[in-house]
Design a protein around this motif. Sequence first.
Motif, short mmCIF file in Angstrom:
data_model
loop_
_atom_site.label_atom_id
_atom_site.label_comp_id
_atom_site.label_asym_id
_atom_site.label_seq_id
_atom_site.Cartn_x
_atom_site.Cartn_y
_atom_site.Cartn_z
N GLY A 128 -63.59 8.48 67.88
CA GLY A 128 -64.07 8.62 69.24
C GLY A 128 -63.42 7.66 70.23
O GLY A 128 -64.05 7.25 71.21
N VAL A 129 -62.16 7.32 70.00
CA VAL A 129 -61.45 6.35 70.84
C VAL A 129 -60.50 7.10 71.79
O VAL A 129 -59.68 7.91 71.35
N ASP A 130 -60.62 6.80 73.09
CA ASP A 130 -59.77 7.42 74.09
C ASP A 130 -58.59 6.49 74.38
O ASP A 130 -58.67 5.58 75.21
N ALA A 131 -57.50 6.68 73.65
CA ALA A 131 -56.30 5.86 73.81
C ALA A 131 -55.09 6.77 73.86
O ALA A 131 -55.09 7.88 73.32
N SER A 132 -54.03 6.30 74.51
CA SER A 132 -52.78 7.06 74.58
C SER A 132 -51.93 6.76 73.35
O SER A 132 -51.96 5.64 72.82
N VAL A 133 -51.17 7.75 72.89
CA VAL A 133 -50.29 7.57 71.74
C VAL A 133 -48.86 7.89 72.16
O VAL A 133 -48.59 8.95 72.73
N VAL A 134 -47.96 6.95 71.91
CA VAL A 134 -46.55 7.13 72.20
C VAL A 134 -45.79 7.20 70.88
O VAL A 134 -45.93 6.31 70.03
N ARG A 135 -44.97 8.24 70.72
CA ARG A 135 -44.20 8.38 69.49
C ARG A 135 -42.84 7.71 69.62
O ARG A 135 -42.10 7.98 70.57
N LEU A 136 -42.51 6.85 68.66
CA LEU A 136 -41.21 6.20 68.60
C LEU A 136 -40.61 6.45 67.21
O LEU A 136 -41.34 6.55 66.23
N ASP A 137 -39.30 6.52 67.13
CA ASP A 137 -38.64 6.73 65.84
C ASP A 137 -38.14 5.40 65.29
O ASP A 137 -36.98 5.02 65.48
N GLY A 138 -39.04 4.68 64.61
CA GLY A 138 -38.66 3.43 63.95
C GLY A 138 -38.76 2.20 64.83
O GLY A 138 -38.80 2.29 66.05
N ALA A 139 -38.78 1.04 64.16
CA ALA A 139 -38.83 -0.28 64.83
C ALA A 139 -39.94 -0.34 65.87
O ALA A 139 -39.74 -0.86 66.98
N VAL A 140 -41.10 0.14 65.53
CA VAL A 140 -42.20 0.18 66.51
C VAL A 140 -42.74 -1.20 66.84
O VAL A 140 -43.41 -1.38 67.86
N GLU A 141 -42.45 -2.20 66.00
CA GLU A 141 -43.00 -3.54 66.26
C GLU A 141 -42.47 -4.13 67.57
O GLU A 141 -43.08 -5.04 68.13
#
Length: 282
Positions: A128-141
Amino acid sequence: MLRIAVPNKGALSEPASEMLQEAGYKQRKDRRELVLVDSDNDVEFFFLRPRDIAVYVGSGRLDIGITGRDLLLDSGADAEEIMQLGFAGSTFRYATRPGTAREVGDFGGMTVATSFAGLVTRHLDDHGVDASVVRLDGAVETAIQLGVAEIIADVVETGTTLRNAGLEIIGEPILRSEAVVVRRTGEDGEDPKVRQFLRRMHGVLVARRYVMMDYDIRVEQVERAVALTPGLESPTVSPLHHEGWVAVRSMVPSQDAQRIMDELYDLGARAILTTGIHACRL
């Protein structure tokens, strides 16, 4: 022919091919091959991107495939897990800068960066969390350092990479993943070709976990000895030419083999041998 999808690269590729070879299937010698026909076993292998395998299987174009549980769930494909293969284990978790959030419920209004957008979106929705999700291809840190997101979700092994980036792991694991066999959701589980394939793969898993142990022991110590080596149904016990002695053969877990050998020796067992198991059917 049974049509099977196999990872063509990445951490899943080599272990999957090794396991298939141990199960008696032909595997490619040239990594550029995309299709391999194993006519002796009536199987056709298709070497595909690991992320695409669940999609192909879910569409019904291929019968079964080997991929990661995380990739299966992230794909949203109409496919399901039918067997765990015991390699490529990983844990998928959230991480952020200290003080940003303590649990998933604190993510409201924030942005989460990840290579597994489908998996993370469903996990946030389930909480139940309203958050945005961004997709990245690797090295997300690096997403937090560059201001792309406040939270990341990624595969965590030791956590060293995250700590080096000034991040800390928060909350419970999103998922514990490993290599799995998948098929189309709701597909008939009685397909004899699929059952044979699963039996072979299960045989490899058992062969990897066990060794065959043989030893000679005095008759009066047999009960104590077989209590240490009960086998699967029961051990084989055969009389020796030398009266009062018997030979025992049993499967034992390979990780316990050295300890069991020590305990058998203390009971008076001799000629204690272990041999590897290359294949089996149980």
